[in-house]
Design an enzyme around this catalytic site. Structure first.
Site, PDB file in Angstrom:
ATOM      1  N   SER A 149       0.858  -1.181   0.000  1.00 13.36           N
ATOM      2  CA  SER A 149       0.000   0.000   0.000  1.00 13.36           C
ATOM      3  C   SER A 149       0.894   1.231   0.000  1.00 13.36           C
ATOM      4  CB  SER A 149      -0.892   0.017   1.255  1.00 13.36           C
ATOM      5  OG  SER A 149      -1.515   1.283   1.434  1.00 13.36           O
ATOM      6  N   TYR A 166      -1.123  -0.800  10.516  1.00 10.98           N
ATOM      7  CA  TYR A 166      -1.283  -1.040   9.085  1.00 10.98           C
ATOM      8  C   TYR A 166      -0.104  -0.454   8.309  1.00 10.98           C
ATOM      9  CZ  TYR A 166      -3.399  -1.102   4.429  1.00 10.98           C
ATOM     10  OH  TYR A 166      -3.641  -1.321   3.096  1.00 10.98           O
TER      11      TYR A 166
END
Length: 261
Positions: A149, A166
């Site tokens: 990401s 994350y």
């Protein structure tokens, strides 16, 4: 010398896509299947998998599913056993399964940290290790595609996301990709990562609903979010012979957001 169209052809190849029942994983599975690969998708919920299989089969894709919780270490070996029993070998492994959790860093629960890190990073290591050792290294061939990401490139602006686990896990996944590429290149295995920006998925929908959707679009040079086609070309490149001389790379697919930060 093969034509470009032939270089992207995956006819006769096999692929395993984790988190493949919806969102980005489903788009990736669709791309691989459309190029001719036999595909197995896996995720925790069989109902989601059933829906994905119906959708993919309607497109003429040779697909089946296996329900597995990759957050549990004990699920890895049985999953690989079943995949190899069905496919014989794995040519393409897509590590897409992931989770997130939002909370201020000072209040972030250790349990949430472990859940995110275990699924987003630990399971990727364990599954890649198992697939590599049992089917890719012996055959001197493989394509590993990790779904990272752009959150792995840095932190979050104040007042936006509060996703320390994350971001950390995706940053780790990026360097895992580079490190594994260095070790496994000798076996004819390429290891690359896709780094999506904002795509409307179940993982991002809560944030998109709480934020000003328009501001996210305006920040991107292309002034749009990702759609259900935007990962397909890059997936085909990394999975096929068109990308056979590309390894250890991370490709941002984010409308240009990471280029202007």
């Amino acid at each position: 010398m093969r034509a470009v169209k032939q270089l992207f052809d995956l006819t006769g190849k096999t692929a395993l896509v984790t988190g493949g029942s919806r969102g980005l994983g489903l788009q990736i599975a669709e791309a691989l299947g459309e190029q001719g690969a036999r595909v197995i998708v896996t995720s925790r919920k069989q109902t989601d998998l059933d829906e994905a299989v119906v959708r993919l089969k309607a497109k003429g894709i040779d697909v089946s599913s296996i329900s597995s919780d990759l957050g549990d270490d004990t699920s890895i070996t049985p999953l690989v056993d079943e995949v190899l029993a069905r496919l014989g070998h794995v040519d393409v492994l897509v590590n897409n399964a992931g989770a997130t959790w939002s909370a201020p860093a000072e209040d972030y629960p250790a349990q949430a940290w472990d859940k995110v890190m275990n699924l987003n990073m630990r399971s990727v290591f364990l599954l890649s290790k198992e697939i590599g050792k049992r089917t890719m290294i012996p055959r001197k061939y493989g394509r590993v595609i990790n779904v990272a990401s752009i959150a792995g490139f840095g932190g979050n602006a104040p007042g936006t996301m509060e996703t320390i686990a994350y971001n950390t896990s995706k940053g780790a996944l990026i360097n895992f990709t580079r490190t594994l590429a260095g070790e496994w290149g000798q076996y004819g295995i390429t290891v690359n990562a896709l780094a999506p920006g904002f795509f409307p998925t179940k993982l991002t929908n809560a944030f998109l609903e709480d934020s000003e959707h328009g501001s996210l679009v305006e920040r991107a040079p292309l002034q749009r979010l990702g759609d259900d086609e935007d990962l397909k070309g890059a997936t085909a490149l990394f999975a096929s012979d068109a990308g056979k001389h590309i390894t250890g790379q991370v490709l941002a697919i984010d409308g240009g957001v990471s280029a202007i930060v």
